[in-house]
Design a protein around this motif. Sequence first.
Motif, short mmCIF file in Angstrom:
data_model
loop_
_atom_site.label_atom_id
_atom_site.label_comp_id
_atom_site.label_asym_id
_atom_site.label_seq_id
_atom_site.Cartn_x
_atom_site.Cartn_y
_atom_site.Cartn_z
N LEU A 1 8.37 -24.89 -12.70
CA LEU A 1 7.33 -25.51 -13.51
C LEU A 1 7.94 -26.18 -14.73
O LEU A 1 8.85 -25.65 -15.37
CB LEU A 1 6.35 -24.43 -14.00
CG LEU A 1 5.71 -23.59 -12.90
CD1 LEU A 1 5.11 -22.33 -13.49
CD2 LEU A 1 4.67 -24.39 -12.17
N THR A 2 7.46 -27.38 -15.03
CA THR A 2 7.92 -28.05 -16.24
C THR A 2 6.71 -28.58 -16.99
O THR A 2 5.66 -28.84 -16.39
CB THR A 2 8.84 -29.24 -15.91
OG1 THR A 2 8.22 -30.02 -14.88
CG2 THR A 2 10.20 -28.77 -15.44
N LYS A 3 6.90 -28.73 -18.28
CA LYS A 3 5.83 -29.29 -19.10
C LYS A 3 5.96 -30.80 -19.01
O LYS A 3 6.92 -31.38 -19.48
CB LYS A 3 6.00 -28.81 -20.54
CG LYS A 3 4.75 -28.91 -21.36
CD LYS A 3 4.96 -28.24 -22.70
CE LYS A 3 3.66 -28.21 -23.47
NZ LYS A 3 3.80 -27.46 -24.71
N GLY A 4 5.02 -31.45 -18.38
CA GLY A 4 5.15 -32.89 -18.11
C GLY A 4 6.17 -33.09 -17.01
O GLY A 4 6.82 -32.14 -16.56
N ALA A 5 6.33 -34.33 -16.56
CA ALA A 5 7.31 -34.60 -15.51
C ALA A 5 8.70 -34.23 -16.01
O ALA A 5 9.02 -34.48 -17.16
CB ALA A 5 7.27 -36.08 -15.14
N PRO A 6 9.49 -33.56 -15.13
CA PRO A 6 10.81 -33.12 -15.58
C PRO A 6 11.67 -34.32 -15.98
O PRO A 6 11.55 -35.40 -15.39
CB PRO A 6 11.39 -32.41 -14.36
CG PRO A 6 10.56 -32.86 -13.21
CD PRO A 6 9.22 -33.18 -13.75
N GLY A 7 12.50 -34.11 -17.01
CA GLY A 7 13.37 -35.21 -17.44
C GLY A 7 14.73 -34.67 -17.80
O GLY A 7 14.92 -33.46 -17.94
N GLU B 1 -4.06 -21.38 -16.38
CA GLU B 1 -3.31 -21.84 -17.54
C GLU B 1 -2.06 -22.64 -17.13
O GLU B 1 -1.43 -23.27 -17.96
CB GLU B 1 -2.94 -20.69 -18.48
CG GLU B 1 -1.99 -19.66 -17.90
CD GLU B 1 -2.74 -18.44 -17.39
OE1 GLU B 1 -3.92 -18.59 -16.99
OE2 GLU B 1 -2.15 -17.34 -17.38
N ALA B 2 -1.72 -22.60 -15.83
CA ALA B 2 -0.56 -23.37 -15.39
C ALA B 2 -0.96 -24.78 -14.97
O ALA B 2 -0.12 -25.58 -14.57
CB ALA B 2 0.12 -22.67 -14.22
N ALA B 3 -2.26 -25.11 -15.10
CA ALA B 3 -2.76 -26.40 -14.64
C ALA B 3 -2.08 -27.56 -15.37
O ALA B 3 -1.84 -28.62 -14.79
CB ALA B 3 -4.27 -26.48 -14.84
N GLU B 4 -1.75 -27.35 -16.64
CA GLU B 4 -1.15 -28.43 -17.43
C GLU B 4 0.32 -28.65 -17.08
O GLU B 4 0.93 -29.60 -17.56
CB GLU B 4 -1.27 -28.10 -18.92
CG GLU B 4 -0.65 -26.76 -19.26
CD GLU B 4 -0.70 -26.44 -20.75
OE1 GLU B 4 0.12 -27.01 -21.47
OE2 GLU B 4 -1.55 -25.64 -21.17
N LEU B 5 0.90 -27.77 -16.27
CA LEU B 5 2.32 -27.88 -15.95
C LEU B 5 2.52 -28.65 -14.65
O LEU B 5 1.66 -28.65 -13.78
CB LEU B 5 2.94 -26.49 -15.81
CG LEU B 5 2.86 -25.61 -17.06
CD1 LEU B 5 3.26 -24.18 -16.73
CD2 LEU B 5 3.74 -26.17 -18.17
N VAL B 6 3.66 -29.30 -14.55
CA VAL B 6 4.00 -29.97 -13.31
C VAL B 6 4.77 -28.98 -12.44
O VAL B 6 5.77 -28.41 -12.87
CB VAL B 6 4.88 -31.20 -13.57
CG1 VAL B 6 5.31 -31.84 -12.26
CG2 VAL B 6 4.11 -32.20 -14.43
N SER B 7 4.28 -28.73 -11.23
CA SER B 7 4.95 -27.75 -10.39
C SER B 7 5.66 -28.43 -9.23
O SER B 7 5.15 -29.37 -8.64
CB SER B 7 3.94 -26.73 -9.86
OG SER B 7 2.99 -27.38 -9.06
N THR B 8 6.87 -27.96 -8.96
CA THR B 8 7.64 -28.47 -7.84
C THR B 8 7.94 -27.29 -6.92
O THR B 8 8.50 -26.29 -7.37
CB THR B 8 8.98 -29.06 -8.33
OG1 THR B 8 8.72 -29.88 -9.46
CG2 THR B 8 9.64 -29.87 -7.24
N THR B 9 7.55 -27.38 -5.66
CA THR B 9 7.86 -26.31 -4.72
C THR B 9 9.32 -26.44 -4.30
O THR B 9 9.71 -27.48 -3.79
CB THR B 9 6.96 -26.40 -3.47
OG1 THR B 9 5.61 -26.55 -3.91
CG2 THR B 9 7.09 -25.16 -2.62
#
Lengths: 283, 265
Positions: free
Chosen positions: B231-237, B89-97
């Motif tokens: 994690l952010t929804k779409g690219a962080p802004g 379910e986290a696939a739709e989120l943009v993840s940054t390590t």
Amino acid sequence: MRNTGERIVQNALMLVAFSALASLLLIAVFIFKEGLPFLLRTGLRDFLLSSDWRPQEGHFGIYPMIVSSLWVTFGAMLVGAPLGIACAIFLNEFVPKSVMRVTKPTIELLAGIPSVVYGFIGVIVVAPLIRSHLGGPGLSVLCAAVILGIMILPTVISISVDAIGSVPNSYREGALALGATRWQSVHMVVLKAARSGIVAGVILGMGRAIGETMAVIMVAGNSVKIPHSALDSVRTLTANIALEMGYATGQHRQALFATGIVLFVFIMILNSLAMAAMKKSVK
Amino acid sequence: MKRFMIGMAMGLTVVGLLAGCGRQSAALVTVAGSTAFQPFAEKLAEQFMAMRNDVNITVQGGGSALGIQAARSGTAQIGMADLVQLPPEAAELVSTTVARDGLALIVHPANGVTNLSIEQVRGLFNGTLKNWKEAGGADQSVRVVSREAGSGTRSSFEQTVGGIRLTAEAIIQDSNGTIRETVANDPNTIGYLTHGLLSEKVRAVRVDGVDCTEAAILEGRYKLVRPVFLLTKGAPGGAAKDFIDYVLSPEGQGMIRSYGLLPAK
């Protein structure tokens, strides 16, 4: 003017009284609303009698927790009830009233110690003692029983003291006049007359023991299994809810609320038993 | 009655004043999730807000699962998760390590075992190795200490080791700290915790011959490592992006390192 003031205060107090009742009702409704659909879907038997609790794999069986809760509570009663009742008898019958005036409030102070502190003492003092002298992991049914036994003392003692204190002096005098010794008059007359009050105190203590969470999480070890001995580590119903609620979502969360329902029913039963016992003592 | 009213009025005024203290025009960023990363996020947010007056960051815990959920539903702009594998379910989120965290296997200092293979670790936690003798230690029964179901630390541990189905005998503790206490008090236990919280009361075991040290983790020789994701929804802004950039900046990464975690790269 004075009348309106009085009426306002009266109504305000009534509102406060009812809000306490309403919050109880709301809590009950909320727990049932969250947990009941899960219970109906899984079936009471699978939930209560299965010993497989693996929330990640969708297995929710709380049988080990029910058994553990009962064992821990039973153990706490074995420790707390005799101690508490003996203490109440001693305070009422064998020491001057002045001693009682100091001792009873001191014992009631025990109820004010936060359960974390009891748990800490269990982890630091009781568990290592059990581990080095009796074996096992130390964090166990026995450790939880000892700690809970101490925690319920104030409840058991203060209610028993009141019950024994309310036995009319004429009973004691009658027994003594018939040639009974002091101990005979206590255990043959006074205890019999105060029996239902003492039973109510013990049952209320039991309710406290079964509902205690923090101290139990710290000292019981929280393994999900049916204990084979008093030295095994166990997880109680309350510990199960508190441990996993922080992370639980979806079905897992509902299962924890359903665990809450089971606990709720347990405590309701215990409280009604206590009330019934108290009513009998009033008669 | 009158005095009561005055008291009430004063109370309300104080509450009103306190509520008015918040920054009015600041952009609000909510960060929620992993309880393991929460203390670090709080310190980073504090530093960030000291530089940027126009941003107000609140950090909440709740666990990795909640972090993913909050980022998806939008209740938090940034979710924190420290799992080896993010759930579907986290696939739709943009993840940054943003950091890495080593998981140390710990035993009592008096325990004779110094090295365990991954296979032995699996056996110990599955309950198939019941005696320390079978792992090269004394003739004592093994007591396993683990975290509660749903804990990010536990699922990371189980995923990096692989094939663990935790024994029912395992003692469950609800934080890194209590695991350390339990192991420090009992010579026959084995547990795991984030390597930043190691202390001299417990001893970290070598895994497949590799010590759990910062160098070994950075070089990728130590196996039990998990990433920390924001994690952010779409690219962080906007302000959320600025905060993530700050965490990834040399300064942010330096702070992460000084608190006992490892930088992302």
